[in-house]
Structures are given as C-alpha cells and as structure tokens.
Write a protein that holds these residues in place. Structure first.
Motif, short mmCIF file in Angstrom:
data_model
loop_
_atom_site.label_atom_id
_atom_site.label_comp_id
_atom_site.label_asym_id
_atom_site.label_seq_id
_atom_site.Cartn_x
_atom_site.Cartn_y
_atom_site.Cartn_z
N SER A 1 0.85 -1.19 0.00
CA SER A 1 0.00 0.00 0.00
C SER A 1 0.89 1.24 0.00
N GLU A 2 0.26 2.40 -0.17
CA GLU A 2 0.97 3.67 -0.15
C GLU A 2 0.27 4.59 0.85
N PRO A 3 0.58 4.42 2.15
CA PRO A 3 -0.11 5.20 3.19
C PRO A 3 0.08 6.70 3.07
N SER A 4 1.20 7.12 2.52
CA SER A 4 1.43 8.54 2.26
C SER A 4 2.21 8.67 0.96
N THR A 5 2.17 9.82 0.37
CA THR A 5 2.78 10.03 -0.94
C THR A 5 4.25 9.64 -0.94
N CYS A 6 4.61 8.75 -1.85
CA CYS A 6 6.00 8.31 -2.05
C CYS A 6 6.52 7.40 -0.95
N VAL A 7 5.69 7.04 0.01
CA VAL A 7 6.09 6.13 1.09
C VAL A 7 5.20 4.89 1.01
N TYR A 8 5.82 3.72 0.90
CA TYR A 8 5.08 2.48 0.67
C TYR A 8 5.21 1.55 1.87
N ALA A 9 4.19 0.75 2.09
CA ALA A 9 4.18 -0.23 3.18
C ALA A 9 3.98 -1.61 2.59
N LEU A 10 4.92 -2.51 2.88
CA LEU A 10 4.85 -3.88 2.37
C LEU A 10 4.75 -4.86 3.53
N THR A 11 4.04 -5.93 3.33
CA THR A 11 3.95 -7.01 4.31
C THR A 11 4.51 -8.28 3.70
N PHE A 12 5.56 -8.81 4.32
CA PHE A 12 6.20 -10.02 3.84
C PHE A 12 5.95 -11.14 4.84
N GLU A 13 5.27 -12.18 4.42
CA GLU A 13 4.96 -13.30 5.30
C GLU A 13 6.03 -14.38 5.18
N THR A 14 6.40 -14.95 6.33
CA THR A 14 7.38 -16.03 6.36
C THR A 14 7.21 -16.86 7.62
N PRO A 15 7.36 -18.18 7.54
CA PRO A 15 7.26 -19.03 8.74
C PRO A 15 8.42 -18.83 9.71
N LEU A 16 9.48 -18.17 9.26
CA LEU A 16 10.66 -17.98 10.10
C LEU A 16 10.44 -17.02 11.25
N VAL A 17 9.34 -16.26 11.23
CA VAL A 17 9.11 -15.29 12.30
C VAL A 17 7.84 -15.61 13.08
N CYS A 18 7.38 -16.84 13.01
CA CYS A 18 6.14 -17.20 13.69
C CYS A 18 6.29 -17.35 15.20
N HIS A 19 7.48 -17.71 15.67
CA HIS A 19 7.67 -17.82 17.11
C HIS A 19 7.66 -16.43 17.73
N PRO A 20 7.03 -16.23 18.90
CA PRO A 20 6.93 -14.89 19.52
C PRO A 20 8.27 -14.24 19.81
N HIS A 21 9.33 -15.04 19.91
CA HIS A 21 10.65 -14.47 20.21
C HIS A 21 11.55 -14.39 18.98
N SER A 22 11.02 -14.73 17.83
CA SER A 22 11.87 -14.84 16.64
C SER A 22 12.43 -13.51 16.15
N LEU A 23 11.81 -12.39 16.50
CA LEU A 23 12.27 -11.09 16.03
C LEU A 23 12.99 -10.27 17.11
N LEU A 24 13.35 -10.93 18.21
CA LEU A 24 14.11 -10.24 19.25
C LEU A 24 15.53 -9.94 18.76
N VAL A 25 16.03 -8.76 19.11
CA VAL A 25 17.34 -8.34 18.65
C VAL A 25 18.47 -8.98 19.45
N TYR A 26 18.31 -9.03 20.77
CA TYR A 26 19.40 -9.48 21.65
C TYR A 26 19.96 -10.85 21.26
N PRO A 27 19.12 -11.89 21.06
CA PRO A 27 19.68 -13.21 20.73
C PRO A 27 20.41 -13.24 19.39
N ALA A 28 20.11 -12.30 18.49
CA ALA A 28 20.75 -12.29 17.18
C ALA A 28 22.13 -11.64 17.21
#
Length: 274
Positions: free
Chosen positions: A121-148
């Motif tokens: 989508s394009e929520p504001s002019t020239c700025v776009y929002a994309l949603t990328f689905e992947t099973p790699l981030v399904c765990h609630p802790h999968s996007l934590l920065v510290y463990p990475a």
C-alpha cells in the motif's frame, strides 16, 4: 526460539553476499538489472507488479500498455527499524524521485505458512508499506534483537542495562548507547555527516562552548593559510585578511568576503593541488 530470526538473517545475508552492495545498488537503479538473489518475492495486482528482494530493493512495474508506463525502484536496502528490543521492519530508502523527494518503503515481517509478499500500500505520498509473510518469524521471540547479536555485543548490552539500573546513565543516554550498539552490529545506519556547505559557508554549525568555537576557528584559519599558499604558488594575487576585534580575541585572522571569493573562485586549480 531466536533460532528462527538467526536463520532468517543468515539466509538473507548469504543472499546479499552474492548480490550488489548497498553502495552499488544506490548507483545502479536499473530495474531491468538481472536479479542475482533468487529469493525475491512478488505480488501482482490489476495495475502493478511489485517485487521485494531482501537486502537489495523494492520495485514496481505498471501493468498497462501506456507508452510511459512506470517501472522503477521504490527503495533500496538501508537499515532495520528496531523498537523495544525487536526488529519491527526493514527500511528501503533512496528510491526513484517522487515530487522532489525519494521513494521509500517499509517492509514488515509477519508470520505466514510460506514466504510471500502479501500486501503493498501507499499510506502517504511516495512512502510504501509492504507485508512479507514467512514461517521464520512465527515464534513470539523470533524477532528479538538481543539473541541475534554476537556474544561481545550481548555483553556490551548487559553492561548498558546494568549502568541504567545503577543510575550511572540517564534513559536518554541508554537509548543513545543502544543505538550505537545496533549501528556497530550493522542493523542501523550511522547518521550521515552534514553535506559540505556551499560557497564556503558554515551553515548549521553549533558550538556548545567557547573552546570548541576557538578550535573550529583555528582549524578554519589554518585551512585559509593553506589556500593562500596555493594561490601564492600559482602567482595569483589575493586580498589579505583584515584583523578584527573578534579575531584578536581568538588569536587568528579572519578573511574578508573578497578573500573568500578569490579562494573559492577556482576549485579546479585547488583540486589539482590537493
């Protein structure tokens, strides 16, 4: 587990290693360039086809037969968005020009049964929002920065947390130290240095103390003397600077506007001498 994010990062970084660097991509901006990633995700609507290539770029192709149908770049990989110890999204910036600014896109990673570009989508002019689905981030802790983070940066983060608990740093200092840590990890870009001022001006300079102002003035005076030496070597006359009361206080001479104009009048000559 944090393994999911680690796997995702390793996969995307491995793909990036075989593709162009961020600097190369910024120069390229050619939509028809052959894709070397092999892991891009696309989404086609009635009017457009979008393609998201991790750590590379986001492109848009207009699906019409108009003679001037648009095909271009909506953003080039820039950095992660991090909030509350969590990867919130991927920022793709410096895309094609759009109304005196550059197009940019934010890619949100969400849980899905397969890797696919689910929404654009394009929520504001020239700025776009994309949603990328992947099973790699399904765990609630999968996007934590510290463990990475590597062990050394985890220990550094531990010390920052301890300093905050001991009230050795403020909350503002805490956020500043964490951002520096994320920059060292390669997740965030360091603030770009201000562009060189035009015509020798010193726009936007801020001096917190008289000492810092004096040091900056001495540095500029030294540079002026060097430029004067260059002009002398080439037999070019120039107006000597006029000493003012303020310059006497700082112990240096300040050039007149005429001097500055002459010093900056031939950049090609100075460039050949540097």
């Amino acid at each position: 587990m944090a393994v999911s994010l680690a796997c995702l990062l390793l996969l995307l970084l491995a793909l990036a290693a075989y593709g162009p660097t961020h600097a190369d991509a910024a120069k390229m901006k050619v939509v028809e360039e052959p894709n070397t990633f092999g892991a891009c995700a696309s989404l086609q609507t009635f009017w457009y086809k979008y393609e998201f290539c991790p750590f590379h770029n986001v492109t848009q192709h207009e699906q019409t037969f108009r003679w001037n149908a648009y095909s271009g770049i909506l953003g080039i990989w820039h950095e992660w968005e991090i909030a509350n110890n969590t990867f919130r999204g991927m920022w793709m910036r410096d895309g094609d020009s759009c109304h005196s600014r550059s197009r940019q896109s934010k890619v949100e990673l969400t849980c899905g049964k397969s890797n696919r570009l689910a929404h654009v989508s394009e929520p504001s002019t020239c700025v776009y929002a994309l949603t990328f689905e992947t099973p790699l981030v399904c765990h609630p802790h999968s996007l934590l920065v510290y463990p990475a983070l590597p062990t050394a940066l985890q220990q550094r983060w531990d010390q920052v947390e301890q300093d905050l608990a001991d009230e050795l740093i403020t909350s503002q200092g805490y956020e500043k130290l964490l951002r520096a840590l994320f920059q060292d990890a390669g997740y965030l870009k360091a603030p770009e240095e201000s562009e060189s001022t035009q015509e020798g001006g010193a726009q936007g300079l801020v001096f917190e103390t008289l000492e810092s102002c004096s040091k900056a003035h001495k540095k500029l005076s030294k540079e002026i003397k060097r430029l004067q030496s260059v002009l002398t070597q080439h037999g070019i006359a120039y107006t000597k600077p006029v000493e003012t009361s303020s310059s006497e206080h700082l112990g240096s001479k300040i050039p007149t506007d005429r001097t500055a104009e002459q010093l900056l009048g031939n950049p090609g000559l100075l460039g050949n001498t540097l």
